[in-house]
Scaffold this active site. Structure first.
Site, PDB file in Angstrom:
ATOM      1  CE  LYS A  23      16.263 -16.125 -48.464  1.00 58.91           C
ATOM      2  NZ  LYS A  23      15.470 -14.584 -47.927  1.00 58.91           N
ATOM      3  CG  ASN A  24      18.432 -11.557 -46.364  1.00 59.04           C
ATOM      4  OD1 ASN A  24      17.453 -12.428 -47.516  1.00 59.04           O
ATOM      5  ND2 ASN A  24      18.463 -11.612 -45.630  1.00 59.04           N
ATOM      6  NE  ARG A  93       8.496 -10.814 -43.713  1.00 58.08           N
ATOM      7  CZ  ARG A  93       6.857 -10.184 -43.456  1.00 58.08           C
ATOM      8  NH1 ARG A  93       5.725 -10.649 -43.569  1.00 58.08           N
ATOM      9  NH2 ARG A  93       7.913  -9.028 -42.758  1.00 58.08           N
ATOM     10  CB  CYS A 117      10.868 -18.241 -42.594  1.00 59.23           C
ATOM     11  SG  CYS A 117      12.391 -18.908 -43.277  1.00 59.23           S
ATOM     12  NE  ARG A 122       9.698 -12.419 -41.740  1.00 57.29           N
ATOM     13  CZ  ARG A 122      10.546 -12.422 -41.914  1.00 57.29           C
ATOM     14  NH1 ARG A 122      10.070 -14.306 -42.228  1.00 57.29           N
ATOM     15  NH2 ARG A 122      10.985 -12.244 -42.211  1.00 57.29           N
ATOM     16  CB  ILE A 124       4.071  -5.181 -44.765  1.00 63.14           C
ATOM     17  CG1 ILE A 124       2.823  -5.396 -44.637  1.00 63.14           C
ATOM     18  CG2 ILE A 124       5.083  -6.118 -44.246  1.00 63.14           C
ATOM     19  CD1 ILE A 124       2.404  -5.546 -46.107  1.00 63.14           C
ATOM     20  CG  ASP A 306      18.841 -13.895 -40.886  1.00 67.66           C
ATOM     21  OD1 ASP A 306      17.061 -13.894 -40.357  1.00 67.66           O
ATOM     22  OD2 ASP A 306      18.362 -12.708 -42.096  1.00 67.66           O
ATOM     23  CB  ILE A 328      15.056  -9.497 -34.772  1.00 65.19           C
ATOM     24  CG1 ILE A 328      16.435  -9.187 -34.157  1.00 65.19           C
ATOM     25  CG2 ILE A 328      14.887  -8.359 -35.615  1.00 65.19           C
ATOM     26  CD1 ILE A 328      16.642  -7.515 -34.338  1.00 65.19           C
ATOM     27  NE  ARG A 398      12.086 -18.984 -48.595  1.00 66.67           N
ATOM     28  CZ  ARG A 398      11.821 -17.992 -47.837  1.00 66.67           C
ATOM     29  NH1 ARG A 398      11.594 -18.712 -46.681  1.00 66.67           N
ATOM     30  NH2 ARG A 398      12.440 -17.229 -47.861  1.00 66.67           N
TER      31      ARG A 398
END
Ligand code: UD1
Length: 428
Positions: A23-24, A93, A117, A122, A124, A306, A328, A398
């Protein structure tokens, strides 16, 4: 239709299963196709909501796409629009990758601020710092992130203050067509950073060093179409490995890259679980109660954040107490309240939680609050006695490719049901 997952736990996962594409990597590679004006064919794409959202986003911007099962062809030649203000962006995201890709192609980009999520603040700022270093002016206005480089992007040295997957990839996207050489120092080394670099190189970019903490990019004028196959999903693999151990199963996971899993494999072995590596397979067997271990999440090659949530669930019935430190994301313990409803004994203090192993979990109605919390609750449901109902499964969809079908095929008792109004827990 809103749905919930219903699991009757206690059945060991046995047999073999093939993991889907990452996915990522997919959510970065699809926006990256904007950088070239010819057709790209991307294979091994996972069938997940985030990929469908990106497909429709690219089409709304003027790209032509066609998809069949795990393959999508994208011709971004028709993309003329550098402004993306779409509900789909707010839900994802990874929509921030549109900023780097559009800036790389047009020298300007306007993208509404990313969603995704809720697992922490988070910010940027490192993405913005990178774009500014390349010569863009970046501002936030009316919920939009606007970047513009009137004189073009020019390569430079960028030191990331924090190891960020998103910033590393986004800067790579913006820099591949910049003039001259860009160096990203303190870059993220995750497998999907390498996969995106390999895809860019397949399109004719010159990216070196991905997978180390210094990435060097020499700008090129043109990128061309290509055919590319995405790597297997490290986190789906890890979730299945954990589920195998949690259900005392015997599972062979196919289409994996075992070296990507070393941090998890090491922890499972420390717990007394057997992990056997093949060339592209992993077999996980577990006959007895796992032993307690301590886990600290770290950037790759450390233990992935994750997988912290599913791992916490596995440890909830281990022998003894385990200490988990989440380095994280600051709000990544939301699944804990849910597994407490299932009988887990966990205390949290800031970024640290202590999991005291209990004899067993018992099924309960629980709610997924984010993607990996959802995966953790599936693991909890599979190992618990009785019936677990999981709401909030839009998060799971997702990022996991038909996870309940894969689990069913391995012997799990899991299915979807329509969400009734009475399932009020989902509405909170
Ligand atoms: C990506 C993954 C996500 C994973 C995470 C960490 C995708 C689509 N998502 O998320 O599944 O959990 O990596 O492995 O690939 N940070 C800043 N400033 C920034 C950027 C990040 O302070 O500009 C902080 C974040 O808040 C977090 C840490 O850096 O504390 C790592 O975040 P990052 O690696 O950027 O995560 P994502 O790319 O969002």
């Amino acid at each position: 239709m809103r749905e919930k997952l219903v699991i009757r736990g206690g059945k060991p996962l046995c047999g073999s299963v093939t993991v889907s594409g990452a996915k990522n990597a997919a959510v970065a590679i699809l926006p990256a196709t904007i950088l070239c004006e010819n057709e790209c064919e991307i294979d091994n794409l996972p069938d997940i909501v985030d990929v469908h959202l990106l497909d429709s986003l690219l089409c709304s911007m003027g790209a032509k796409t066609s998809a069949s099962k795990t393959t999508m062809t994208i011709d971004a030649g028709g993309v003329k629009e550098y402004v993306v203000n779409n509900d789909a962006v707010k839900m994802m995201r990874a929509s921030y990758y549109l900023l780097g890709a559009l800036l790389g192609r047009f020298g300007k980009a306007e993208v509404c601020l990313p969603g995704g999520c809720a697992i922490g603040l988070r910010p940027i700022d490192q993405h913005v710092k990178g774009m500014e270093a390349l010569g863009a002016s970046v501002k936030t206005e009316y919920g939009m992130l606007k970047a513009e480089a009137p004189c073009g992007l020019v390569g430079t040295d960028i030191y990331l203050d924090i190891v960020s997957v998103g910033a590393t990839i986004n800067i790579m996207l913006a820099a591949v067509k910049a003039k001259g050489r860009t160096t990203i120092v303190n870059a993220a080394k995750e497998p999907h950073v390498v996969d995106v670099a390999n895809f860019l190189n397949c399109m004719g970019a010159k990216v070196k060093g991905a997978g180390t903490d210094i990435v060097r990019i020499t700008g090129v004028e043109h990128l061309h179409g290509c055919t590319y196959s995405i790597i297997p999903d490290q986190i789906e693999t890890g979730t299945l490995m954990i589920a195998a151990a949690a259900t005392r199963g015997d599972l062979t996971i196919k289409n994996v890259i075992p070296t990507h899993m070393e941090a998890l494999s090491a922890k499972l072995i420390e717990m007394g679980v057997t992990v056997e590596e093949g060339d592209d397979t992993l077999r996980v067997t577990c006959q007895k109660k796992p032993k307690h271990v301590n886990i600290k999440t770290l950037p790759y090659p450390g233990f992935p954040t994750d997988l912290q949530q599913p791992a916490t669930v596995l440890l909830s019935t281990a022998e003894g107490a385990s200490i988990i430190v989440e380095n994280i994301f600051e709000s990544r313990f939301k699944h804990i309240n849910e597994i407490r409803r299932m009988g887990a004994n966990v205390s949290i203090d800031g970024r640290v939680c202590v999991v005291e192993g209990v004899e067993r979990l018992t099924g309960a109605p629980v709610r997924a609050t984010d993607l990996r919390a959802g995966a953790a609750l599936i693991v909890a449901g599979l190992m618990a006695d009785g019936r677990t109902e999981i709401t909030g499964i839009k998060y799971i969809d997702r990022g996991y490719d038909h996870i309940e079908n894969k689990l069913k095929q391995l012997g799990a008792d899991i299915h979807r049901e329509k969400l009734e109004d009475i399932d009020e827990y989902d509405l909170m």
